[in-house]
Design a protein around this motif. Structure first.
Motif, PDB file in Angstrom:
ATOM      1  N   UNK A 238      40.089   7.827 -23.901  1.00  0.00           N
ATOM      2  CA  UNK A 238      40.544   8.943 -23.115  1.00  0.00           C
ATOM      3  C   UNK A 238      39.473   9.785 -22.578  1.00  0.00           C
ATOM      4  N   UNK A 239      39.370  10.246 -21.529  1.00  0.00           N
ATOM      5  CA  UNK A 239      38.803  11.485 -20.864  1.00  0.00           C
ATOM      6  C   UNK A 239      39.672  12.884 -21.377  1.00  0.00           C
ATOM      7  N   UNK A 240      38.688  13.790 -21.821  1.00  0.00           N
ATOM      8  CA  UNK A 240      39.486  14.932 -22.335  1.00  0.00           C
ATOM      9  C   UNK A 240      40.204  14.751 -23.397  1.00  0.00           C
ATOM     10  N   UNK A 241      39.991  14.028 -24.479  1.00  0.00           N
ATOM     11  CA  UNK A 241      40.699  13.599 -25.616  1.00  0.00           C
ATOM     12  C   UNK A 241      41.315  15.076 -26.175  1.00  0.00           C
ATOM     13  N   UNK A 242      42.678  15.058 -26.397  1.00  0.00           N
ATOM     14  CA  UNK A 242      43.141  16.082 -27.033  1.00  0.00           C
ATOM     15  C   UNK A 242      43.538  17.206 -26.147  1.00  0.00           C
ATOM     16  N   UNK A 243      43.197  17.305 -25.056  1.00  0.00           N
ATOM     17  CA  UNK A 243      43.419  18.334 -24.082  1.00  0.00           C
ATOM     18  C   UNK A 243      44.715  18.048 -23.179  1.00  0.00           C
ATOM     19  N   UNK A 244      45.260  19.004 -22.498  1.00  0.00           N
ATOM     20  CA  UNK A 244      46.529  18.996 -21.781  1.00  0.00           C
ATOM     21  C   UNK A 244      46.411  17.829 -20.637  1.00  0.00           C
TER      22      UNK A 244
END
Length: 311
Positions: A238-244
């Motif tokens: 994922x890109x921006x893992x764990x972010x909204x």
């Protein structure tokens, strides 16, 4: 027509953390491996050994401290070798049993594997990998007096840290190729391989660990595999893992993957080595695919229906 070849790099989620978990996990993992064998793939397995090598290192260190007249500290390279045998034993037993259950009579063999590293690798000057027992301040001081590096992991608690050099070549590669050419399942390069340095005609174990995904990529290149399958705790990259605004990726080109790394999208001690191994493998030959996914979705991912593919 020759069979397709696949290297599967198993994460420690798929192998458990304790001895009972290891046995149960390898029986589950063996089902996936047997599915690929039954579907016509020649399979080479690489596995993570972080929990097991830490357990062995701690046990051997405690033994040396309790009985100093009988035992000396066990080198990390020897602990790595012991973990290859420990995990390989359960894995090859489980794979063989699953294959026999399906009427497939071929062996699964574990090769104690050494991997050459560069003595001037920059990681030897910047160790980052935690290993072994949690120590108090006095134990940490003694560890440093012995020439090892330690880091504070929380107030009053310390742990040894070692280097993670880039793998350069696999010493036992000819044996691995011979078993694959004989259409056998091969388990090799456990834990990324035992890191060794060349000293004349001898190989000397290094106080280091190798990222198993990087070695899996090197092995996949050396045996001219068609697929590098890396199983991990997540279903996809994922890109921006764990972010909204997290965004799952179903595929990446080499150029896109390199740009994502440059932009800092992947954690450098976990996902980044997996993506870099995939890039290196795919770049080295035509028609190759690197796939990153969970073990549960592995077969779907190879069919192009899940996971993240670099191609």
């Amino acid at each position: 027509m020759s069979k397709k070849r696949m290297v599967i790099a198993l994460g420690h989620k798929d192998l458990g953390f304790t001895l009972p978990e290891l046995k149960a996990a390898t029986e589950k993992t063996a089902v996936m491996i047997a599915d690929f064998v039954e579907n016509g793939y020649q399979v080479a397995l690489v596995f993570s050994n972080a929990p097991q090598v830490g357990m062995i290192h701690t046990a051997m260190k405690n033994l040396a401290e309790e009985y100093p007249d009988q035992y000396v500290n066990t080198p990390l390279s020897v602990c790595s070798a012991m973990s290859q045998g420990l995990i390989g034993y359960d894995l090859q037993s489980s794979v063989r049993a699953e294959l026999v259950k399906r009427g497939i009579y071929k062996t699964a063999s574990t090769i104690l594997t050494q991997v050459l590293v560069d003595p001037y690798d920059e990681s030897f000057y910047n160790p980052i990998k935690k290993v072994g027992k949690i120590m108090n301040a006095e134990e940490a001081r003694r560890e440093e007096d012995n020439g090892n590096h330690v880091t504070m992991i929380s107030e009053g608690k310390f742990q040894r840290i070692v280097s993670a050099p880039i793998p350069k070549s696999i010493v036992e590669i000819d044996a691995i190729k011979a078993l694959l050419d004989a259409d056998q399942v091969v388990i090799a390069c456990g834990g990324g391989g035992i890191p060794v340095l060349r000293q004349g005609n001898n190989l000397k174990g290094a106080a280091a660990v190798i990222e198993k995904d990087r070695t899996a990529g090197l092995l996949a290149k050396e045996i001219d595999a068609d697929i590098l399958l890396i199983t991990t705790a997540v279903d996809h990259v994922s890109l921006n893992f764990g972010q909204p605004d997290e965004k799952a990726l179903d595929k990446m080109s080499i150029e896109e993957a390199k740009q994502y790394i440059k932009d800092g999208h992947f954690e450098f001690k976990s996902m980044q080595p997996k993506v870099e191994a995939g890039i290196d493998f795919v770049e080295a030959g035509n028609g190759r695919r690197a796939i990153i996914t969970s073990m549960e979705l592995a077969e779907k991912a190879v069919a192009g229906l899940a996971g993240t593919t670099i191609a």
